[in-house]
Design a protein around this motif. Structure first.
Motif, PDB file in Angstrom:
ATOM      1  N   THR A 101     -11.155   3.925 -15.279  1.00 41.30           N
ATOM      2  CA  THR A 101     -10.884   4.658 -14.237  1.00 41.30           C
ATOM      3  C   THR A 101     -10.527   5.963 -14.809  1.00 41.30           C
ATOM      4  O   THR A 101     -10.162   6.937 -13.917  1.00 41.30           O
ATOM      5  CB  THR A 101      -9.641   4.173 -13.282  1.00 41.30           C
ATOM      6  N   ARG A 115      -3.470   3.649  -8.289  1.00 42.87           N
ATOM      7  CA  ARG A 115      -4.649   3.445  -9.547  1.00 42.87           C
ATOM      8  C   ARG A 115      -5.119   1.891  -9.085  1.00 42.87           C
ATOM      9  O   ARG A 115      -6.226   1.886  -9.315  1.00 42.87           O
ATOM     10  CB  ARG A 115      -3.969   3.248 -10.814  1.00 42.87           C
ATOM     11  N   ARG A 116      -4.427   1.163  -8.723  1.00 39.25           N
ATOM     12  CA  ARG A 116      -4.778  -0.060  -8.425  1.00 39.25           C
ATOM     13  C   ARG A 116      -5.903  -0.236  -7.388  1.00 39.25           C
ATOM     14  O   ARG A 116      -6.908  -0.904  -7.368  1.00 39.25           O
ATOM     15  CB  ARG A 116      -3.672  -1.261  -8.127  1.00 39.25           C
ATOM     16  N   GLU A 117      -5.525   0.557  -6.392  1.00 42.56           N
ATOM     17  CA  GLU A 117      -6.602   0.581  -5.058  1.00 42.56           C
ATOM     18  C   GLU A 117      -7.922   1.170  -5.485  1.00 42.56           C
ATOM     19  O   GLU A 117      -8.759   0.721  -5.092  1.00 42.56           O
ATOM     20  CB  GLU A 117      -5.824   1.414  -4.108  1.00 42.56           C
ATOM     21  N   SER A 136       0.929  -1.159  -0.032  1.00 46.94           N
ATOM     22  CA  SER A 136      -0.104   0.113  -0.032  1.00 46.94           C
ATOM     23  C   SER A 136       0.868   1.355  -0.021  1.00 46.94           C
ATOM     24  O   SER A 136       2.074   1.121   0.317  1.00 46.94           O
ATOM     25  CB  SER A 136      -0.940  -0.140   1.375  1.00 46.94           C
ATOM     26  N   THR A 186      -9.031   1.421  -8.569  1.00 52.99           N
ATOM     27  CA  THR A 186      -9.762   0.494  -9.508  1.00 52.99           C
ATOM     28  C   THR A 186     -10.324  -0.582  -8.787  1.00 52.99           C
ATOM     29  O   THR A 186     -11.743  -0.821  -8.799  1.00 52.99           O
ATOM     30  CB  THR A 186      -8.756  -0.299 -10.448  1.00 52.99           C
ATOM     31  N   ASP A 187      -9.873  -1.181  -7.713  1.00 50.70           N
ATOM     32  CA  ASP A 187     -10.364  -2.091  -6.721  1.00 50.70           C
ATOM     33  C   ASP A 187     -11.545  -1.393  -6.094  1.00 50.70           C
ATOM     34  O   ASP A 187     -12.649  -2.133  -6.183  1.00 50.70           O
ATOM     35  CB  ASP A 187      -9.288  -2.739  -5.962  1.00 50.70           C
ATOM     36  N   THR A 193       0.881   3.946  -9.039  1.00 51.08           N
ATOM     37  CA  THR A 193       0.417   2.947  -9.771  1.00 51.08           C
ATOM     38  C   THR A 193      -0.363   2.249  -8.520  1.00 51.08           C
ATOM     39  O   THR A 193      -1.508   1.519  -8.616  1.00 51.08           O
ATOM     40  CB  THR A 193       1.633   1.806  -9.999  1.00 51.08           C
ATOM     41  N   LEU A 194       0.041   2.166  -7.282  1.00 52.95           N
ATOM     42  CA  LEU A 194      -0.840   1.453  -6.142  1.00 52.95           C
ATOM     43  C   LEU A 194      -1.966   2.230  -6.062  1.00 52.95           C
ATOM     44  O   LEU A 194      -3.101   1.877  -5.726  1.00 52.95           O
ATOM     45  CB  LEU A 194       0.172   1.705  -4.729  1.00 52.95           C
TER      46      LEU A 194
END
Length: 364
Positions: free
Chosen positions: A64, A336-338, A9, A340-341, A333-334
């Motif tokens: 996103t 964006r991934r968080e 994270s 998106t989730d 990047t984190l």
């Protein structure tokens, strides 16, 4: 030290950055004004926001992306204006610019950048310029022209810093910039004290900006609007009537911000101010959220409260301190991934759908 690829994270990078940096530099980055009550309240107010997710939605087509002042951002995030990136890494703003370009998000370059504006824009990507109004109005106008000539895509004027607030950590540390760090956009010709010269029991940076900066008025904002054709963003708005007045004066957007708890201590947390500002603006301008964003869930919270996107500040410096460009890219990047989730788990196929989410605030 573990590489950033091991970070699960964004928060994982904070202790790594603190370990890497000298104590006075860490305090300059992490600290707030006064008793730091607003600094703490920003995070607490975000944590009080809970979301009511939807289920059984069609999530087969998700994205996103969002539109920010003519730029299609990969995620509703932009890098906030942050002073002196070279305090934490020798590549400074250049590393941040390259990472932001790779991540597909805008980068806001501060007037207190430790790298020239032209060098940053040459790195590519979408660059916004953050303006601190100077006592020398001719130099202020010259900075605006310089941003236009360098190819900046928007102008963000910060209006909550007529002078830098008292920040006790910096005063206790007698903080000054190291010899290799300077602000080429401010220059040394302002008649201001040198921010690299230590002042006992004072912040040399605060003394420098106190001499260089000037209060900004509604008349000045109107003049700035006439002076540039760039999209104009007003940063540092907390009162709904101020947001309305800014939009009516020609601003294309506002940033709901208390300067990350670094100006008026005791100011309302931005998460508590956001909803009323969004309602007052009523879609007549873009609303960005700033101060305390640490995760993709925070991005979703801000959108559910009405924001169009968020600015992220301190975590960018954490990543930069730990691993330069790769560290900044890892932070983005984190996020964006968080996001998106979180977006999908809330039943939202895209950022616009997040505005339909109901929120409930836990009692303080």
């Amino acid at each position: 030290m573990a590489p950033t690829t091991d970070a699960g994270s964004v928060a994982d990078l904070e202790p790594a950055a603190r370990e890497r940096l000298a104590g006075d530099i860490w305090d300059f980055i992490a600290g707030g004004s006064g008793d730091e009550t607003t600094l703490a309240a920003n995070r607490a107010a975000l944590d009080r926001i809970t979301l009511v997710p939807h289920v059984l939605r069609d999530l087969s087509e998700r994205h996103t992306q969002c539109e920010l002042f003519g730029f299609r951002a990969s995620v509703p995030v932009a890098v906030a204006p942050i002073a002196y990136h070279r305090l934490v890494h020798p590549d400074g703003e250049m590393a941040t610019a390259r990472a932001a370009r790779r991540a597909g998000v805008p980068l806001t370059v501060s007037t207190m950048s430790s790298t020239s504006l032209e060098q940053v824009t040459e790195a590519g990507g979408t660059v916004w310029f953050q303006l601190y109004p100077l006592r020398d109005r001719q130099r202020t106008r010259a900075l605006v022209r310089r941003a236009e000539d360098a190819g900046c895509a928007a102008l963000m004027v910060t209006v909550d810093v007529p002078w830098m607030a008292r920040r006790p950590r910096d005063i206790r540390n007698s903080f000054s910039l190291p010899p290799h760090v300077r602000a080429p956009l401010l220059g040394d010709e302002d008649g201001a004290p040198d921010a690299r010269s230590r002042v006992p029991h004072a912040s040399a940076v605060a003394e420098h900006t106190r001499a260089a900066f000037a209060p900004f008025t509604w008349a000045d904002l109107a003049e700035l609007r006439r002076a540039t054709s760039l999209p104009l963003i007003v940063k540092g708005v907390l009162a709904p009537d101020d947001a309305v007045r800014a939009v009516e004066a020609g601003a294309d957007g506002v940033v709901v911000s208390n300067h990350g708890g670094r100006q008026l201590d005791g100011a309302i947390p931005t998460a508590d101010a956001l909803g009323a500002v969004c309602e007052a603006v009523g879609g007549r301008g873009t609303v960005l959220f700033d101060s305390g964003v640490r995760s993709g869930t925070d991005v979703l919270r801000a959108l559910a409260c009405g924001a169009d996107a968020v600015l992220v500040g301190r975590p960018v410096l954490w990543g930069l301190a730990v691993e330069g460009e790769a560290g900044v890219h890892r932070v983005l990047t984190l996020l964006r991934r968080e996001f998106t989730d979180a977006l999908g788990l809330a039943g939202c196929p895209d950022p616009a759908a997040a505005r339909e989410l109901a929120i409930w605030r836990r009692p303080a």
